[in-house]
Design a protein around this motif. Structure first.
Motif, PDB file in Angstrom:
ATOM      1  N   ASN A 152       0.853  -1.184   0.000  1.00 38.11           N
ATOM      2  CA  ASN A 152       0.000   0.000   0.000  1.00 38.11           C
ATOM      3  C   ASN A 152       0.894   1.241   0.000  1.00 38.11           C
ATOM      4  OD1 ASN A 152       0.723   0.579   2.784  1.00 38.11           O
ATOM      5  ND2 ASN A 152      -0.747  -0.995   3.389  1.00 38.11           N
ATOM      6  N   ILE A 153       0.312   2.383  -0.319  1.00 33.52           N
ATOM      7  CA  ILE A 153       1.107   3.586  -0.566  1.00 33.52           C
ATOM      8  C   ILE A 153       1.881   4.046   0.670  1.00 33.52           C
ATOM      9  CG2 ILE A 153      -0.773   5.200  -0.062  1.00 33.52           C
ATOM     10  CD1 ILE A 153       1.875   5.493  -2.885  1.00 33.52           C
ATOM     11  N   LYS A 193      -2.058  -2.670  -8.895  1.00 36.69           N
ATOM     12  CA  LYS A 193      -2.121  -1.210  -9.003  1.00 36.69           C
ATOM     13  C   LYS A 193      -2.756  -0.831 -10.329  1.00 36.69           C
ATOM     14  CE  LYS A 193       0.355  -1.090  -5.261  1.00 36.69           C
ATOM     15  NZ  LYS A 193      -0.398  -0.965  -3.992  1.00 36.69           N
ATOM     16  N   ASN A 194      -3.656   0.152 -10.295  1.00 36.75           N
ATOM     17  CA  ASN A 194      -4.157   0.674 -11.561  1.00 36.75           C
ATOM     18  C   ASN A 194      -3.170   1.724 -12.085  1.00 36.75           C
ATOM     19  OD1 ASN A 194      -4.739   3.222 -10.310  1.00 36.75           O
ATOM     20  ND2 ASN A 194      -6.779   2.502  -9.725  1.00 36.75           N
ATOM     21  N   GLN A 196      -3.351   4.923 -12.507  1.00 41.00           N
ATOM     22  CA  GLN A 196      -3.250   6.150 -11.714  1.00 41.00           C
ATOM     23  C   GLN A 196      -2.393   5.918 -10.466  1.00 41.00           C
ATOM     24  OE1 GLN A 196      -7.036   7.864 -10.695  1.00 41.00           O
ATOM     25  NE2 GLN A 196      -6.152   9.462  -9.403  1.00 41.00           N
ATOM     26  N   GLN A 197      -2.596   4.778  -9.792  1.00 41.88           N
ATOM     27  CA  GLN A 197      -1.787   4.474  -8.611  1.00 41.88           C
ATOM     28  C   GLN A 197      -0.317   4.290  -8.979  1.00 41.88           C
ATOM     29  OE1 GLN A 197      -4.154   1.040  -7.561  1.00 41.88           O
ATOM     30  NE2 GLN A 197      -4.939   2.046  -5.706  1.00 41.88           N
ATOM     31  N   GLU A 200       1.300   7.637  -9.484  1.00 44.19           N
ATOM     32  CA  GLU A 200       1.570   8.271  -8.192  1.00 44.19           C
ATOM     33  C   GLU A 200       2.840   7.712  -7.571  1.00 44.19           C
ATOM     34  OE1 GLU A 200      -0.508   8.817  -3.756  1.00 44.19           O
ATOM     35  OE2 GLU A 200      -1.497   7.598  -5.300  1.00 44.19           O
TER      36      GLU A 200
END
Length: 339
Positions: A152-153, A193-194, A196-197, A200
């Motif tokens: 996760n981010i 992850k898509n 956009q993710q 980022e």
């Protein structure tokens, strides 16, 4: 010491799953996870290797004899061979008790640097896996590529602090690890992850970013759009999904789609200098090899790694001299046999 002796030595200490085979093709370790084997019926690792063997090269010796230059520039650095050692984490779980991750990374990074190449290092559930990798990369003047799992981010941001401190020339994420259960069980959950993710994440990276685990043109285009500096065509050695094609089967169409816009590396079943030549002739800029470097480290430490790299160098020079390529840039698809 030769490579056969390295494999013989490794069998005495590498643990119960890996058999340290002379030809690492996924047959003897089939469906042994934890360990080096592939998931499900276990045929993806073997298919990876077999598909390289099916590619034949065109012998053409009507060229003037000259020195063969196998060096290459990638990511702003010059390497003696277009080969990287692949990321391996949690070595005690997969390969036995001989080394801790810290010890393995020390041998791997030291050995590859001495041999004139570089290594990707692994990541895992235990934070010490990547922490030790970052320390060893820093010890060897940044000559390594830390590979981050698709956490996760919040966790990724913490990992990037280690990346920055290591002084590495690039970082990677093995998005092909997305199916691992421990990622899905995180809070918040991790894994796939898509686009956009991914964008980022890449913007947060303090160094050029490599996306490992691309197996389709669609995925390659997503990685390119997200800002990746490079991709690795990889199915994680068959360890995360059964029934996938071999990397050699999907590489050409991915090269056609993005090869003029970004660096494309490939892994999966590449074991010899001839295999390296085949991958370069299909359009890859370089290759990543993982399991044989584990065998080399367990069977001979840094000397074992040097032995394996020297074997690859000798084999690649031999193929190039017999196919009419004086340097890496001269290797092309016309040197492959087409029915």
């Amino acid at each position: 010491m030769n490579y056969n002796a390295v494999c013989d030595n490794a069998r005495n200490c590498i643990g119960p799953f890996c058999k340290a085979c002379y030809i690492c093709n996924g047959i003897a370790c089939k469906n042994t996870i934890p360990g080096p084997g592939a998931k499900g019926i276990g045929d993806v690792a073997t298919r990876n290797w077999q598909k390289w063997q099916e590619i034949r090269v065109n012998m053409d010796t009507l060229f003037e004899t000259s020195e063969i230059d196998i060096s290459v520039e990638l990511f702003g650095k010059r390497f003696e061979l277009p080969v990287f050692a692949g990321p391996v984490g949690a070595v005690k779980m997969h390969y036995g008790d001989k080394y801790t991750d810290l010890e393995y990374n020390d041998i791997l990074l030291s050995g590859t640097k001495q041999a004139g190449i570089a290594a990707f290092t692994g990541d895992g559930m235990d934070p010490l896996v990547m922490e030790s990798a970052a320390k060893m990369i820093k010890k060897y003047d940044g000559c390594g590529v830390p590979t981050i799992k698709p956490w996760n981010i919040e966790t990724i941001k913490e990992k990037f602090d280690l990346v920055k401190d290591s002084g590495c020339f690039a970082a990677a994420m093995d998005i092909d690890a997305a199916g691992l259960p421990f990622l899905k069980n995180m809070t918040p959950p991790a894994g796939g992850k898509n686009a956009q993710q991914l964008e980022e994440i890449i913007k947060l990276s303090p160094v050029p970013f490599i996306v490992k685990g691309v197996m389709t043109v669609k995925g390659a285009l997503k990685a390119k759009k997200a800002g990746a500096s490079a991709i690795i065509v990889s199915n994680h050695g068959g360890r995360v999904l059964d029934g996938t094609p071999a990397t050699a089967e999907v590489l050409p169409e991915i090269i056609d789609a993005v090869g003029n816009h970004m660096t494309v590396l490939v892994d999966g079943g590449i074991r010899s200098g001839l295999d390296v030549f085949r991958a370069l002739a299909l359009g890859a800029s370089g290759v990543v090899i993982a399991r044989p470097f584990v065998t080399a480290a367990y069977g001979g430490g840094t000397e074992g790694i040097q032995v394996y790299v020297d074997k690859l160098k000798s084999e690649l020079r031999d193929v190039m001299s017999m196919c009419g390529a004086k340097n890496i840039s001269e290797i092309n698809s016309n040197m492959l046999f087409k029915k």
